[in-house]
Scaffold this motif. Structure first.
Motif, short mmCIF file in Angstrom:
data_model
loop_
_atom_site.label_atom_id
_atom_site.label_comp_id
_atom_site.label_asym_id
_atom_site.label_seq_id
_atom_site.Cartn_x
_atom_site.Cartn_y
_atom_site.Cartn_z
N THR A 2 32.22 106.94 -32.65
CA THR A 2 31.36 108.08 -32.91
C THR A 2 31.06 108.30 -32.75
O THR A 2 30.09 108.13 -32.30
N ASP A 9 36.20 109.29 -38.37
CA ASP A 9 37.26 108.72 -38.35
C ASP A 9 37.05 107.49 -39.42
O ASP A 9 36.17 106.76 -39.11
N PRO A 10 37.28 108.25 -40.35
CA PRO A 10 36.87 107.25 -42.10
C PRO A 10 37.62 105.75 -41.73
O PRO A 10 36.73 105.09 -41.74
N GLU A 11 38.69 105.45 -41.14
CA GLU A 11 39.12 104.49 -41.31
C GLU A 11 37.96 103.74 -40.31
O GLU A 11 38.36 101.99 -39.87
N GLU A 12 37.88 104.15 -39.25
CA GLU A 12 37.09 103.30 -37.98
C GLU A 12 36.16 102.89 -38.42
O GLU A 12 35.86 101.97 -37.96
N ARG A 14 35.01 102.01 -41.71
CA ARG A 14 35.80 101.28 -42.84
C ARG A 14 35.76 100.01 -41.87
O ARG A 14 35.45 99.10 -42.18
N GLN A 15 36.42 100.08 -40.80
CA GLN A 15 36.68 98.69 -40.24
C GLN A 15 35.60 98.44 -39.60
O GLN A 15 35.28 97.63 -39.18
N GLN A 16 34.40 99.12 -38.57
CA GLN A 16 33.29 98.58 -38.27
C GLN A 16 32.54 97.97 -39.32
O GLN A 16 31.42 96.71 -39.02
#
Length: 73
Positions: A2, A9-12, A14-16
């Motif tokens: 970002t 992007d909350p999903e990104e 979370r993944q990071q």
């Protein structure tokens, strides 16, 4: 990743975060092993299991604190 020009992007995120936590868990394995070894060594030298566990725990907490503080401490 970002940037100020891209939407959040909350999903990104979370993944990071998950990948970062898994990486950190792997990096800390030798430190946990050292604390376990310290406890065993102290017990082999006649320290009581309780005292050996406490000494190793104090060392481990101090080491993890130093790591979290970037080695300043």
């Amino acid at each position: 990743m970002t940037t100020p020009d891209t939407p959040f992007d909350p999903e990104e995120v979370r993944q990071q975060l998950a990948v970062g936590m898994l990486d950190m868990a792997g990096i800390l394995i030798p430190i946990y092993d050292a604390a376990d070894g310290m406890r065993r060594e102290l017990e082999s030298r006649g320290w009581s299991p309780t005292m050996a566990e406490q000494a190793a725990g104090v060392w481990l907490c101090g080491t993890l604190g130093a790591i979290a503080g970037g080695g300043r401490g």
